[in-house]
Design a protein around this motif. Structure first.
Motif, PDB file in Angstrom:
ATOM      1  N   LEU A 183       0.827  -1.049   0.102  1.00 39.52           N
ATOM      2  CA  LEU A 183      -0.148  -0.019  -0.005  1.00 39.52           C
ATOM      3  C   LEU A 183       0.762   1.249  -0.074  1.00 39.52           C
ATOM      4  O   LEU A 183       0.539   2.093  -0.614  1.00 39.52           O
ATOM      5  CB  LEU A 183      -0.966   0.125   1.134  1.00 39.52           C
ATOM      6  CG  LEU A 183      -1.833   1.172   1.329  1.00 39.52           C
ATOM      7  CD1 LEU A 183      -2.541   1.352   0.170  1.00 39.52           C
ATOM      8  CD2 LEU A 183      -2.492   1.320   2.814  1.00 39.52           C
ATOM      9  N   ARG A 184       2.091   1.260   0.663  1.00 37.00           N
ATOM     10  CA  ARG A 184       2.785   2.561   0.788  1.00 37.00           C
ATOM     11  C   ARG A 184       3.605   2.620  -0.442  1.00 37.00           C
ATOM     12  O   ARG A 184       3.804   3.838  -0.971  1.00 37.00           O
ATOM     13  CB  ARG A 184       3.953   2.089   2.066  1.00 37.00           C
ATOM     14  CG  ARG A 184       4.811   3.244   2.216  1.00 37.00           C
ATOM     15  CD  ARG A 184       5.795   3.158   3.263  1.00 37.00           C
ATOM     16  NE  ARG A 184       6.756   2.074   2.719  1.00 37.00           N
ATOM     17  CZ  ARG A 184       6.823   1.028   3.263  1.00 37.00           C
ATOM     18  NH1 ARG A 184       6.078   0.470   4.494  1.00 37.00           N
ATOM     19  NH2 ARG A 184       7.809  -0.094   2.906  1.00 37.00           N
ATOM     20  N   ASP A 185       4.315   1.485  -0.910  1.00 39.81           N
ATOM     21  CA  ASP A 185       5.108   1.868  -2.365  1.00 39.81           C
ATOM     22  C   ASP A 185       4.328   1.314  -3.351  1.00 39.81           C
ATOM     23  O   ASP A 185       4.889   1.796  -4.525  1.00 39.81           O
ATOM     24  CB  ASP A 185       6.511   0.973  -1.819  1.00 39.81           C
ATOM     25  CG  ASP A 185       7.084   1.385  -0.635  1.00 39.81           C
ATOM     26  OD1 ASP A 185       7.100   2.746  -0.296  1.00 39.81           O
ATOM     27  OD2 ASP A 185       7.883   0.529   0.185  1.00 39.81           O
ATOM     28  N   GLY A 186       3.912   0.437  -3.399  1.00 40.35           N
ATOM     29  CA  GLY A 186       3.228  -0.557  -4.780  1.00 40.35           C
ATOM     30  C   GLY A 186       4.257  -1.051  -5.400  1.00 40.35           C
ATOM     31  O   GLY A 186       5.185  -1.459  -4.979  1.00 40.35           O
ATOM     32  N   LEU A 187       3.730  -1.704  -6.681  1.00 44.91           N
ATOM     33  CA  LEU A 187       4.681  -2.531  -7.301  1.00 44.91           C
ATOM     34  C   LEU A 187       4.650  -2.142  -8.747  1.00 44.91           C
ATOM     35  O   LEU A 187       3.415  -1.723  -9.196  1.00 44.91           O
ATOM     36  CB  LEU A 187       4.654  -3.857  -7.329  1.00 44.91           C
ATOM     37  CG  LEU A 187       5.036  -4.965  -6.107  1.00 44.91           C
ATOM     38  CD1 LEU A 187       4.895  -6.264  -6.288  1.00 44.91           C
ATOM     39  CD2 LEU A 187       6.587  -4.636  -6.208  1.00 44.91           C
ATOM     40  N   VAL A 188       5.635  -2.168  -9.575  1.00 45.00           N
ATOM     41  CA  VAL A 188       5.443  -2.006 -11.075  1.00 45.00           C
ATOM     42  C   VAL A 188       5.569  -3.181 -11.815  1.00 45.00           C
ATOM     43  O   VAL A 188       6.358  -3.981 -11.613  1.00 45.00           O
ATOM     44  CB  VAL A 188       6.563  -0.838 -11.410  1.00 45.00           C
ATOM     45  CG1 VAL A 188       6.577  -0.745 -13.000  1.00 45.00           C
ATOM     46  CG2 VAL A 188       6.150   0.583 -10.826  1.00 45.00           C
ATOM     47  N   LEU A 189       4.790  -3.351 -12.481  1.00 44.31           N
ATOM     48  CA  LEU A 189       4.696  -4.624 -13.494  1.00 44.31           C
ATOM     49  C   LEU A 189       4.836  -4.104 -15.157  1.00 44.31           C
ATOM     50  O   LEU A 189       4.142  -3.166 -15.294  1.00 44.31           O
ATOM     51  CB  LEU A 189       3.494  -5.558 -13.340  1.00 44.31           C
ATOM     52  CG  LEU A 189       3.231  -6.209 -11.976  1.00 44.31           C
ATOM     53  CD1 LEU A 189       2.362  -5.249 -11.146  1.00 44.31           C
ATOM     54  CD2 LEU A 189       2.763  -7.409 -11.964  1.00 44.31           C
ATOM     55  N   GLU A 190       5.636  -4.737 -15.542  1.00 43.52           N
ATOM     56  CA  GLU A 190       5.971  -4.018 -17.071  1.00 43.52           C
ATOM     57  C   GLU A 190       6.338  -5.195 -18.073  1.00 43.52           C
ATOM     58  O   GLU A 190       7.166  -6.020 -17.668  1.00 43.52           O
ATOM     59  CB  GLU A 190       7.124  -2.852 -16.883  1.00 43.52           C
ATOM     60  CG  GLU A 190       7.300  -1.878 -17.897  1.00 43.52           C
ATOM     61  CD  GLU A 190       8.079  -0.936 -17.455  1.00 43.52           C
ATOM     62  OE1 GLU A 190       7.962   0.298 -17.481  1.00 43.52           O
ATOM     63  OE2 GLU A 190       9.524  -1.183 -17.107  1.00 43.52           O
ATOM     64  N   GLN A 191       6.013  -5.018 -19.370  1.00 42.76           N
ATOM     65  CA  GLN A 191       6.591  -5.845 -20.237  1.00 42.76           C
ATOM     66  C   GLN A 191       7.863  -5.875 -20.272  1.00 42.76           C
ATOM     67  O   GLN A 191       8.830  -5.091 -20.328  1.00 42.76           O
ATOM     68  CB  GLN A 191       5.969  -5.407 -21.618  1.00 42.76           C
ATOM     69  CG  GLN A 191       6.101  -6.192 -22.910  1.00 42.76           C
ATOM     70  CD  GLN A 191       5.688  -5.868 -24.020  1.00 42.76           C
ATOM     71  OE1 GLN A 191       5.931  -4.636 -24.663  1.00 42.76           O
ATOM     72  NE2 GLN A 191       5.234  -6.729 -24.892  1.00 42.76           N
ATOM     73  N   GLU A 192       8.389  -7.274 -20.454  1.00 43.26           N
ATOM     74  CA  GLU A 192       9.913  -7.485 -20.477  1.00 43.26           C
ATOM     75  C   GLU A 192      10.306  -7.421 -21.854  1.00 43.26           C
ATOM     76  O   GLU A 192       9.854  -7.833 -22.769  1.00 43.26           O
ATOM     77  CB  GLU A 192      10.184  -8.844 -19.877  1.00 43.26           C
ATOM     78  CG  GLU A 192      11.779  -9.151 -20.037  1.00 43.26           C
ATOM     79  CD  GLU A 192      12.457  -8.633 -19.219  1.00 43.26           C
ATOM     80  OE1 GLU A 192      12.442  -7.456 -18.794  1.00 43.26           O
ATOM     81  OE2 GLU A 192      13.858  -8.924 -18.989  1.00 43.26           O
TER      82      GLU A 192
END
Length: 370
Positions: A183-192
């Motif tokens: 909740l504080r930082d999040g995650l980034v998901l991205e095409q490799e």
């Protein structure tokens, strides 16, 4: 009559977060050189208990979060610091780059989809997620395009990243998530991408001197055997991005410059109250799983960073020669204590308690268009 003491304008460093010894030494040297460029004193680390008689110019070790907090320090605009100011913490990280998976996804205070909508065409396919459910939704959606890179938004130098190739690998990563941290930082998901080249595009402004640059990052191996940031090779031009575009650079380099400019313009338009005198944008270019060439901005850096030694060295060169308008500037970081090339400026050479033996240096060379 007793003469009042003369006020002295000064450059100070400012620590927003804990940092390693080599980072502290490097930041201090960058600040000292900026003080010389501005004709200010260098007053070391900012001290709330000290009375400063003149104007202060801040060199923070991270993006400053909070417009009001910055103003209380006397930071009103880009001429008061080397770095940037944003209203919310997520805006200083990779999380700002991508949209949420769904309209009802959990988001931090201050989140707006406007920025992600503006930069949609200049970034890679991806999402930012602040809840486990949303990470899974985003991961499954992106796996339909091929392997997915998952990144901790606050990671630097390529740390805090890993790649998944199927749903089971995604589920393994989900089990390791901490809900509060998410909740504080999040995650980034991205095409490799494969065969990736990471380009740096940026701009710095100090007083009435502005310089824009593009270049490439290099990797090196640290003492733990991991590939990490090893330096940047930059072409730096006096003035705005238009001057870079006049140099006849390769088409893919021009693409990176255009994308970085659009990303920056979107931030200024969408992130209320933000401003920055130091802007750096990492642009990834490579091949996706379908064999298509892609280019997109990965993240922003509105703070002193790995390339800042080269940025400041270029400003010094421009200040010393009014007729000079383009140079090559490079930074190098090696995990050893050794010799450096002739003419190089050493920013750090010693043993850091966390990173081990390191040498960091900067070089300025004439520009010659190949």
């Amino acid at each position: 009559m007793t003469q009042q003491p003369k006020s002295r304008d000064a450059v100070v460093t400012y620590s927003c977060r804990a940092s390693h010894h080599h980072e502290q030494v490097t930041l201090r040297d960058v600040a000292r050189r900026l003080a010389a460029i501005k004709g200010y004193d260098f007053a070391e680390e900012f001290d709330f208990a000290r009375h400063y008689s003149g104007r202060l110019y801040f060199v923070p070790n991270d993006t400053l979060v909070g417009i009001d907090a910055a103003q209380k320090l006397g930071i009103q605009n880009e001429h008061d610091l080397f770095g940037g100011v944003v209203p919310f913490a997520f805006a200083a990280t990779k999380a700002i780059t991508h949209p949420l998976p769904d309209a009802g996804s959990r988001s931090p205070e201050g989140w707006s989809q406007e920025f992600a909508s503006r930069v949609h065409d200049v970034v890679l396919p991806g999402y930012s997620a602040f809840a486990t459910r949303d990470v899974r939704i985003a991961g499954l959606r992106l796996l339909g395009l091929g392997p997915v890179r998952i990144k901790h938004p606050t990671g630097i130098g390529g740390l805090g990243q890993f790649v998944i190739e199927d749903e089971s690998a995604l589920d393994v990563q989900l089990q390791s998530l901490n809900d509060d941290a998410l909740l504080r930082d999040g995650l980034v998901l991205e095409q490799e991408l494969k065969e990736v080249v990471t380009r740096s595009v940026g701009q710095v402004c100090v007083d009435d001197m502005r310089a824009s640059y593009c270049g490439m990052q290099r990797l090196t191996t640290n003492h733990r055997g991991k590939k990490v940031y090893g330096g940047s090779d930059l072409i730096v031009a006096r003035g705005d991005f238009e001057r870079l575009m006049e140099l006849g650079l390769a088409p893919e380099v021009q693409t990176a410059i255009v994308q970085a400019r659009e990303y920056h313009a979107a931030a200024v338009a969408s992130v209320s109250g933000m401003f920055a005198s130091r802007c750096n944008y990492d642009v990834a270019q490579g091949i996706d799983s379908g064999g298509q060439w892609r280019s997109g901005v990965l993240e922003q850096s509105w703070r002193a960073g790995g390339a800042s030694g080269a940025e400041v060295a270029a400003l010094e060169a421009f200040g010393a020669a009014a007729s000079l308008d383009v140079v090559r500037a490079s930074t190098t970081e090696v995990y050893a204590i050794g010799s450096v090339p002739a003419g190089a400026v050493v920013y750090f050479r010693g043993v850091d308690e966390h990173a081990g033996a390191m040498t960091k240096y900067v070089r300025i060379e004439p520009y010659a268009n190949p």
